[in-house]
Design a protein around this motif. Structure first.
Motif, short mmCIF file in Angstrom:
data_model
loop_
_atom_site.label_atom_id
_atom_site.label_comp_id
_atom_site.label_asym_id
_atom_site.label_seq_id
_atom_site.Cartn_x
_atom_site.Cartn_y
_atom_site.Cartn_z
N ARG A 6 0.84 -1.20 0.00
CA ARG A 6 0.00 0.00 0.00
C ARG A 6 0.87 1.25 0.00
N CYS A 7 0.27 2.33 -0.44
CA CYS A 7 0.94 3.63 -0.40
C CYS A 7 1.09 4.03 1.07
N LEU B 150 1.35 6.94 2.24
CA LEU B 150 0.66 8.19 2.56
C LEU B 150 -0.86 8.03 2.59
N CYS B 151 -1.44 7.49 1.51
CA CYS B 151 -2.90 7.44 1.43
C CYS B 151 -3.49 6.06 1.71
N GLY B 152 -2.67 5.00 1.67
CA GLY B 152 -3.16 3.66 1.95
C GLY B 152 -3.79 2.95 0.78
N GLN B 153 -3.72 3.55 -0.42
CA GLN B 153 -4.30 2.93 -1.60
C GLN B 153 -3.52 1.67 -1.96
N TRP C 284 -2.45 1.45 -8.50
CA TRP C 284 -1.56 2.52 -8.97
C TRP C 284 -1.30 2.39 -10.45
#
Length: 68
Positions: free
Chosen positions: A36-37, A39-42, A47
């Motif tokens: 996951r990212c 920063l944002c958790g995506q 991506w």
């Protein structure tokens, strides 16, 4: 700190993470193991691995040696 101290910390960190994962249900465990990212958790698969600035035509020209 010595090299062995860093190794000890790393090994114990890995063991702590495995212990925390063991307490999760299978669905939550698989979600926790996804990339996951930070920063944002995506989730990473969303991506995409596409470079919007990549020009395939220009790449092929350069590859063939006619870069002009």
């Amino acid at each position: 700190m010595y090299g062995r101290d860093y190794l000890w910390c790393l090994a114990n960190g890995i063991l702590d993470r495995e212990e925390a994962l063991e307490g999760l249900c299978p669905a939550c465990r698989s979600r926790a193991l996804e990339e996951r990212c930070a920063l944002c958790g995506q989730p990473a698969p969303q991506w995409g691995a596409e470079n919007a600035a990549f020009d395939l035509g220009r790449f092929m020209q350069l590859k063939e040696g006619s870069g002009a």
